[in-house]
Design an enzyme around this catalytic site. Sequence first.
Site, PDB file in Angstrom:
ATOM      1  N   CYS B 101       0.835  -1.206   0.000  1.00  0.00           N
ATOM      2  CA  CYS B 101       0.000   0.000   0.000  1.00  0.00           C
ATOM      3  C   CYS B 101       0.866   1.249   0.000  1.00  0.00           C
ATOM      4  O   CYS B 101       0.356   2.361  -0.007  1.00  0.00           O
ATOM      5  CB  CYS B 101      -0.893   0.038   1.231  1.00  0.00           C
ATOM      6  N   ILE B 102       2.166   1.077   0.112  1.00  0.00           N
ATOM      7  CA  ILE B 102       3.026   2.266   0.195  1.00  0.00           C
ATOM      8  C   ILE B 102       4.220   2.156  -0.764  1.00  0.00           C
ATOM      9  O   ILE B 102       4.533   1.088  -1.242  1.00  0.00           O
ATOM     10  CB  ILE B 102       3.553   2.520   1.628  1.00  0.00           C
TER      11      ILE B 102
END
Lengths: 160, 102
Positions: B101-102
């Site tokens: 997600c990053i």
Amino acid sequence: MSEYNGEIKKMMIILSKATLDSVYAAFVLANGARMEGIESEMFFTFFGLEALHKEKMEDLHVATVGNPAMHMPTMLGGLPGMEALATHMMKKEMDKLDLPGVKEFVEILSASGVKIWACRLAMDMFHYKKEDLAPELDGVLTVGDFYQRAQGLGTHMLFI
Amino acid sequence: MEKTIAGKSVAVNEEGYMTDLSQWSPEIANELAKESNLELSPRHFEVLEYLQTQYKNEVPLTIRRVGASGVVDIKEFYALFPAGPLKISSKIAGIPKPASCI
């Protein structure tokens, strides 16, 4: 006839709080949009400005009072050191996930093409100058300016 | 499932990500890049090689790690793969889609 298929083209994310959990939620959403090739802009208003303030951004806290998800009595959450402890624990977990600190995260957002805007009214209210904020700041906008930038099919707006 | 890319039959999943890196070749990369409307330059290949090495060493990919790799900074990474740097580059590099997600 419009052939718009519902695809998300731009995320406009408004951050109004400076508790660590809110700030990270906003940052991860803004960054995640860019990772999908979606345009992304952030508007920092009211206490959200602290996440951009050079002297405050590295010292944000988790709220232990008035936060039922902490699962501790509000009286306890208000004791000295409780907020620091909760913040320390959360930062430790974030390190494990390779999440950057607030300052580095703002640098990553900017390098990824996220536009970083500060709210004119909140700046005046807190007596902040542009120089008080991180150098990644793209400018200071009124609400109207921000809405102008949000125009077009496929723009979504989030308030955090 | 199998898909013919650059004249070769290669194993891909339902999203078109290759499932066997040993089948990868620069020709296949060029072909996959075209599907994403990209023309690969030597710089692209340097990044692809780095991603493949990370994958072989089982290091999970994040934008932050790629940016700190010394191979490419975040700005250039986005410039090379504008439609989604991690996702598209991984696809062209023949490695699985990153679950980050990053």
